[in-house]
Design an enzyme around this catalytic site. Structure first.
Site, PDB file in Angstrom:
ATOM      1  N   HIS A 119       0.864  -1.230  -0.154  1.00 59.53           N
ATOM      2  CA  HIS A 119       0.027   0.081  -0.083  1.00 59.53           C
ATOM      3  C   HIS A 119       0.735   1.035   0.056  1.00 59.53           C
ATOM      4  O   HIS A 119       2.227   1.315   0.138  1.00 59.53           O
ATOM      5  CB  HIS A 119      -1.061   0.131   1.333  1.00 59.53           C
ATOM      6  CG  HIS A 119      -0.159  -0.118   2.458  1.00 59.53           C
ATOM      7  ND1 HIS A 119       0.432  -1.040   3.343  1.00 59.53           N
ATOM      8  CD2 HIS A 119       0.161   1.117   3.411  1.00 59.53           C
ATOM      9  CE1 HIS A 119       1.056  -0.679   4.498  1.00 59.53           C
ATOM     10  NE2 HIS A 119       0.803   0.772   4.284  1.00 59.53           N
ATOM     11  N   ASP A 121       0.596   4.965   2.251  1.00 63.28           N
ATOM     12  CA  ASP A 121      -0.034   5.420   3.048  1.00 63.28           C
ATOM     13  C   ASP A 121      -1.178   6.371   2.868  1.00 63.28           C
ATOM     14  O   ASP A 121      -0.818   7.297   2.240  1.00 63.28           O
ATOM     15  CB  ASP A 121       0.952   5.860   4.107  1.00 63.28           C
ATOM     16  CG  ASP A 121       1.887   4.743   4.578  1.00 63.28           C
ATOM     17  OD1 ASP A 121       1.314   3.760   4.845  1.00 63.28           O
ATOM     18  OD2 ASP A 121       2.991   5.394   5.220  1.00 63.28           O
ATOM     19  N   HIS A 264       4.414   0.080  -0.178  1.00 68.95           N
ATOM     20  CA  HIS A 264       5.333  -0.712   0.739  1.00 68.95           C
ATOM     21  C   HIS A 264       4.468  -1.656   1.262  1.00 68.95           C
ATOM     22  O   HIS A 264       3.272  -1.921   1.314  1.00 68.95           O
ATOM     23  CB  HIS A 264       6.091   0.057   1.799  1.00 68.95           C
ATOM     24  CG  HIS A 264       4.980   0.909   2.589  1.00 68.95           C
ATOM     25  ND1 HIS A 264       4.493   2.156   2.059  1.00 68.95           N
ATOM     26  CD2 HIS A 264       4.535   0.786   3.834  1.00 68.95           C
ATOM     27  CE1 HIS A 264       3.675   2.601   2.915  1.00 68.95           C
ATOM     28  NE2 HIS A 264       3.639   1.799   4.067  1.00 68.95           N
ATOM     29  N   ARG A 279       5.466   6.376  13.657  1.00 74.92           N
ATOM     30  CA  ARG A 279       5.363   6.953  12.278  1.00 74.92           C
ATOM     31  C   ARG A 279       4.962   8.440  12.203  1.00 74.92           C
ATOM     32  O   ARG A 279       3.745   8.416  12.920  1.00 74.92           O
ATOM     33  CB  ARG A 279       4.504   5.876  11.394  1.00 74.92           C
ATOM     34  CG  ARG A 279       4.464   6.447   9.797  1.00 74.92           C
ATOM     35  CD  ARG A 279       3.574   5.417   9.164  1.00 74.92           C
ATOM     36  NE  ARG A 279       2.229   6.051   9.140  1.00 74.92           N
ATOM     37  CZ  ARG A 279       1.297   5.347   8.387  1.00 74.92           C
ATOM     38  NH1 ARG A 279       1.450   4.252   7.999  1.00 74.92           N
ATOM     39  NH2 ARG A 279       0.146   6.197   8.488  1.00 74.92           N
TER      40      ARG A 279
END
Ligand code: SIN
Length: 288
Positions: A119, A121, A264, A279
């Site tokens: 995906h 983000d 990723h 994150r």
């Protein structure tokens, strides 16, 4: 987005050779994408020239990896904010005192987060993310690598016929496609979010294949059944080993990736062990 315009390299700097770096040393990871950057302490990364060089490296390599960093949530917020405004995820609660920092946590008896599906983000947002910075807080003894795919290479490797077919299309992206986006503090978006299937990177002008198996459901004006054969082909094609790199985490590793030009995949190969990451996600603009 004024800050981004100031710090991002101009076209001529982007076109210059690796010799243009004054403040960092960089080694490409493989022929597809990714670079390791050394000689930088990210806690003190305030120099606008250094930030511009990191931005340039990100545009060129799409994923940049820094080792042996020591970053608490405050440092991470300060660092991420140098590259643009930070995104507040309405579906994932942030850390107390640092709502922009989300935990990516996997352990026994805890739902694995964002693993096992490629995906980009927050592609489900009207304005998806420019990039994400992920810092390793606690790692399993072994495993938990993250893979990245170069979606510009994936697009350019398609046949002209397929490229022409895809160029006019838009695709729907949904936050609740694969994960349980229930939240105490946010409702699912009411209106569907559509993005062009082929986008143009705002800094490099590369054509990018902008679909991913986590969030992309169907082409606009087509059913899921009609869309799926081509989408499935694109998901498989774009994650061929030739277009990817795989990064092994170490204590103190920070990875910064460009969500506009990569997807990723977090591996889930450490049963019974804990993996905890922090994150921050940098806000972006609607892709064109
Ligand atoms: C993410 O999808 O942002 C997390 C990736 C990872 O945990 O390696």
């Amino acid at each position: 987005m004024t800050q981004l315009q100031v710090i991002h390299p101009t076209r001529s700097r982007f076109q210059s050779s690796d010799g243009a770096y004054q403040h960092l040393s960089l080694t490409p990871i493989n022929g597809a994408l990714g670079a390791e950057i050394r000689g930088v302490d990210l806690r003190n990364a305030r120099n606008p020239e250094l930030i511009a060089e990191i931005s340039m490296a990100l545009s060129r390599h799409k994923v940049v990896v820094f080792r042996e960093q020591t970053l608490d949530p405050k440092n991470l917020v300060q660092l991420g904010s140098q590259f643009g405004p930070l995104h507040h995820n309405p579906f994932v609660k942030g850390l107390d005192g640092y709502p922009e920092v989300i935990e990516i946590r996997s352990e026994e008896n805890h739902e694995k987060q964002f693993t096992g599906l490629w995906h980009s983000d927050i592609s489900w947002a009207h304005s998806p993310s420019m990039g994400s910075l992920l810092y390793a807080v606690e790692l399993p003894e072994c495993g938990g690598d993250t893979l990245f795919a170069n979606m510009a290479q994936a697009f350019s490797a398609l046949s002209p016929g397929m490229q022409n077919l895809l160029q006019p299309l838009r695709a729907e992206h949904r936050v609740d496609r694969h994960h349980n986006a229930k939240s105490d503090f946010a409702e699912l978006p009411e209106d569907a979010v559509y993005h062009p299937v082929v986008t143009t990177h705002p800094e490099t002008s590369e054509k990018i294949l902008f679909v991913n198996e986590y969030f992309t459901t169907r082409f606009e004006n087509m059913s899921e059944q009609e869309s799926l054969p081509i989408l499935r082909y694109l998901f498989d094609h774009s994650t061929r080993p030739d277009f990817t790199c795989r990064i092994q985490w170490q204590p103190g590793t920070l990875i910064f990736w460009d969500n506009r030009s990569t997807t990723h995949y977090a591996t889930n190969d450490y049963p019974g062990q804990k993996r905890l990451m922090h994150r921050v996600t940098i806000a972006g603009q609607a892709p064109k």
